[in-house]
Scaffold this active site. Structure first.
Site, mmCIF file in Angstrom:
data_model
loop_
_atom_site.group_PDB
_atom_site.id
_atom_site.type_symbol
_atom_site.label_atom_id
_atom_site.label_comp_id
_atom_site.label_asym_id
_atom_site.label_seq_id
_atom_site.Cartn_x
_atom_site.Cartn_y
_atom_site.Cartn_z
ATOM 1 N N GLU A 7 0.810 -1.219 0.000
ATOM 2 C CA GLU A 7 0.000 0.000 0.000
ATOM 3 C C GLU A 7 0.841 1.265 0.000
ATOM 4 O O GLU A 7 0.335 2.339 -0.294
ATOM 5 C CB GLU A 7 -0.924 0.002 1.224
ATOM 6 C CG GLU A 7 -2.164 0.856 1.045
ATOM 7 C CD GLU A 7 -3.217 0.586 2.103
ATOM 8 O OE1 GLU A 7 -3.578 1.539 2.801
ATOM 9 O OE2 GLU A 7 -3.672 -0.565 2.234
ATOM 10 N N ASP A 103 -2.638 -3.282 3.470
ATOM 11 C CA ASP A 103 -2.932 -3.260 4.903
ATOM 12 C C ASP A 103 -3.983 -4.319 5.211
ATOM 13 O O ASP A 103 -4.966 -4.476 4.483
ATOM 14 C CB ASP A 103 -3.454 -1.884 5.315
ATOM 15 C CG ASP A 103 -2.317 -0.956 5.756
ATOM 16 O OD1 ASP A 103 -1.155 -1.317 5.559
ATOM 17 O OD2 ASP A 103 -2.611 0.134 6.286
ATOM 18 N N TYR A 305 -0.327 -3.619 14.210
ATOM 19 C CA TYR A 305 -1.313 -2.997 13.327
ATOM 20 C C TYR A 305 -2.270 -2.113 14.130
ATOM 21 O O TYR A 305 -2.872 -2.567 15.105
ATOM 22 C CB TYR A 305 -2.088 -4.083 12.581
ATOM 23 C CG TYR A 305 -3.054 -3.544 11.544
ATOM 24 C CD1 TYR A 305 -2.581 -2.986 10.363
ATOM 25 C CD2 TYR A 305 -4.429 -3.597 11.760
ATOM 26 C CE1 TYR A 305 -3.460 -2.487 9.411
ATOM 27 C CE2 TYR A 305 -5.316 -3.106 10.807
ATOM 28 C CZ TYR A 305 -4.818 -2.545 9.640
ATOM 29 O OH TYR A 305 -5.691 -2.043 8.715
#
Length: 633
Positions: A7, A103, A305
């Site tokens: 990304e 992601d 994350y």
């Protein structure tokens, strides 16, 4: 050749280094049988109304509602995007296999799927699904690549969200702008944006319409300790004065001393919203700034994350926690090791395993935000602040409960023997009955996990941020004050006071309190367990709430006054114009959010969600068109 698509360029470089694609090319890295390329976030978007039919290009009430028979995507027309997409398209057309390295969340899935669709990718696609960007996590992820089909429900939820936002946003914005804006301003309406604005406007109205009412509090000072009458507040002065007069000059007697020991568990680990709340309260960071900072720490491999809404870890993380703790033990900032003394007492022992921390059933795609154990270097002050919060919350989760003792002292003053008349009621009251007073103190016996907080108490932080108490409440006394030693039966002189106070309005929203309100669909919920149960029906996703708040600023619907969020005249007028509760209802928006989550978990049909929204949009258009015209001033 296997094409991997990430990304961001920085993420692509990390992945390329691990899998051996070390040769730099224009728009990608190559080597060891891999080509690693990247997007810049969204390269594609849903088509605009004019892309479907020329009739929808000009804004016209006669063309509403706009409901395409089939939604399509297009490339965002920016030079750097067009150039990078050409590279991606060429690589994917020639690829033997593709690895989606976006992601690991709903938005990341949508971004990469749209690019692959637009590029006409035909080969097999695998999914890299990792919760941190450490070298170990990347290697482990590539060793366990998953089939992209496993994430079809995630994609369908993201696609449904995008289509739902298009249907409501495009139609309602044109509808209200044309009906009421009279070409002077765009009145932007959104599925999440408008209920959020309504929260702020409604709170502001409560404050503006609030009429303070006086009340009187009877207290007395005995042995330099303030006791408050248990009767509560007096609603008129005469009643309070009558009570005051009956005890003045009479001795104060301690009638009960009660001590109870209690325990306080460590707070749960951070999800994104709770981290944004604390960063706003402690440092004044906006929700968007906190998201950017924790995202940066994630990309620097220092935290896991961030775009998560769970505060739990899965059980398989437990064996890795000692290694993470060791990394924190060695961490230094400005030559100081801030976590070493906190970790030392639990070093070399099995770490505590609590169900409040480890519960696989509460974790879906990702776990709570924790450090990775990699030692941070070169952080900005703001990054260091965020990392410090995450690190201390993680350490605290493994420390003992805080043990405290609560002392409650009840005293009473026997009034004079005369009867008295209370003017407020005109009735004779038996004032010979003793008036009871109470004080509570709290003493920390063993701070346990609280050592991670340092010396600054939460109550002090709240006071510094100017967070007002709820209506009619007093600001809490110091929750950790130690009382003198009182003995049942002791007696002595005291000094009574009758203090006039006023009820106070609810406080303005700050970003911290607004985020909590969005999380719980507008309901004020402090209890962690109850709040967790309501997250399913929150407004927006944790990852999108910051951008929603920023959108309200950019469109000049709200502004900041210090830490307060204040609705502008335009924002207030917009909410006043919207008579359809559907567009500004937290509960209904929360229900939509729940359906989107259910789509992600294969409990609800995406087509049904879209069809329901199409019906709702059609009804909104019909209702507004039939309503009398009223212009925004």
């Amino acid at each position: 050749m296997t094409v991997c698509i990430a990304e961001k360029p920085s993420v692509a470089r990390d992945i390329a280094r691990i899998i051996g694609a070390t040769a730099a090319r224009d728009g990608y890295m190559e080597g060891n049988g891999y080509q690693v390329t990247w997007t810049y976030g969204h390269l594609c978007t849903l088509k605009e109304p004019g892309d479907y039919t020329q009739a929808w290009k000009p804004w016209a009430l006669t063309q509403l509602p706009m409901i395409p028979p089939r939604f399509g995507i297009k490339l965002i027309n920016e030079d750097h995007i067009v150039k990078q997409f050409a590279v991606i398209e060429r690589l994917m057309q020639q690829a033997d296999a593709i690895v989606n390295c976006g992601d690991a969340g709903q938005e990341g899935e949508l971004i990469q799927r749209w690019v692959m669709q637009k590029a006409g990718a035909k080969c097999q696609v695998k999914r890299l699904w990792i919760s941190s960007m450490t070298d170990e996590a990347i290697r482990e992820g590539f060793a366990n690549l998953r089939d992209q089909a496993d994430y079809q429900p995630l994609y369908m939820a993201g696609l449904s969200r995008a289509i739902g936002d298009w249907l409501l946003g495009m139609n309602a914005t044109r509808l209200y702008t044309l009906k009421y804006g009279k070409n002077r301003q765009v009145l932007s309406i959104g599925r999440v944006q408008t209920p959020t604005l309504a929260l702020i406007v409604n709170r502001q109205r409560e404050i503006e319409q609030f009429k303070p009412e006086p009340y009187w509090v009877l207290a007395t000072v005995y042995r330099d300790t303030t006791f408050t009458a248990t009767k509560g507040k007096f609603t008129n002065k005469e009643e309070g004065e009558a009570a005051f007069q009956t005890i003045e000059g009479q001795p104060f007697q301690v009638v009960k001393v009660e001590k109870k020991e209690g325990k306080e568990q460590p707070p749960q680990l951070y999800d994104l919203t709770s981290l944004q709340v604390d960063c706003n309260r402690k440092y004044g960071y906006s929700a968007e700034m906190t998201l950017n900072l924790i995202q940066s720490l994630y990309e620097k491999k220092l935290t896991t994350y961030p775009r998560v809404d769970t505060q739990y870890l899965s059980d398989d993380i437990y064996p890795k926690c000692p290694q993470t703790m060791n990394g924190l033990y060695q961490t230094q900032f400005n030559g100081m090791a801030p976590y070493a003394d906190l970790i030392r007492p639990i070093g070399g022992k099995p770490l505590r395993k609590s169900k409040r921390v480890f519960d696989t059933s509460k974790v879906t795609d990702h776990h709570a935000i924790i450090p990775t154990g990699i030692i941070p270097r070169g952080l900005s002050d703001a990054e260091q602040h965020v990392f410090d919060l995450v690190a201390r919350r993680f350490i605290g989760a493994f420390l003992p409960d805080c043990r405290f003792s609560t002392t409650t002292v009840l005293g009473e003053v026997a009034p004079t023997s005369q009867d008295s008349t209370i003017p407020s009621t005109g009735e004779h009251a038996d004032v010979r009955k003793p008036i009871e007073f109470k004080v509570t103190g709290k003493e920390i016996l063993d701070p346990g996990w609280r050592v991670v907080q340092g010396k600054k108490a939460d109550s002090q932080e709240s006071a510094e941020q100017g967070e007002a108490p709820a209506e009619g409440q007093e600001k809490a006394a110091d929750p950790e004050r130690t009382l003198p030693a009182f003995v049942k039966g002791e007696s002595g002189p005291h000094k009574p006071t009758l203090t006039e106070k006023q009820t106070t309005p609810p406080p303005y929203y700050t970003e911290a309190t607004l985020l909590r309100a969005m999380e719980t669909a507008g309901k004020f919920v402090e209890d962690e367990t109850l709040r967790a149960a309501m997250k399913e029906n929150g407004i927006g996703r944790p990852s999108s709430r910051a951008s929603i708040i920023e959108t309200l600023f950019k469109r000049h619907y709200i502004r900041r006054e210090r830490k307060r969020l204040v609705a502008t005249p335009t924002g207030i007028e917009l909410i006043d114009l919207i008579r359809d509760e559907l567009l500004k209802s937290c509960e209904l928006t929360g229900i939509w959010e729940k359906k989107l989550r259910d789509i992600e978990h294969k409990k609800y049909d995406a087509a049904q969600f879209i069809n329901e929204l199409k019906q709702q949009v059609s009804e909104i258009v019909a209702q507004v068109m039939a309503a009398p015209t009223q212009q925004v001033q």
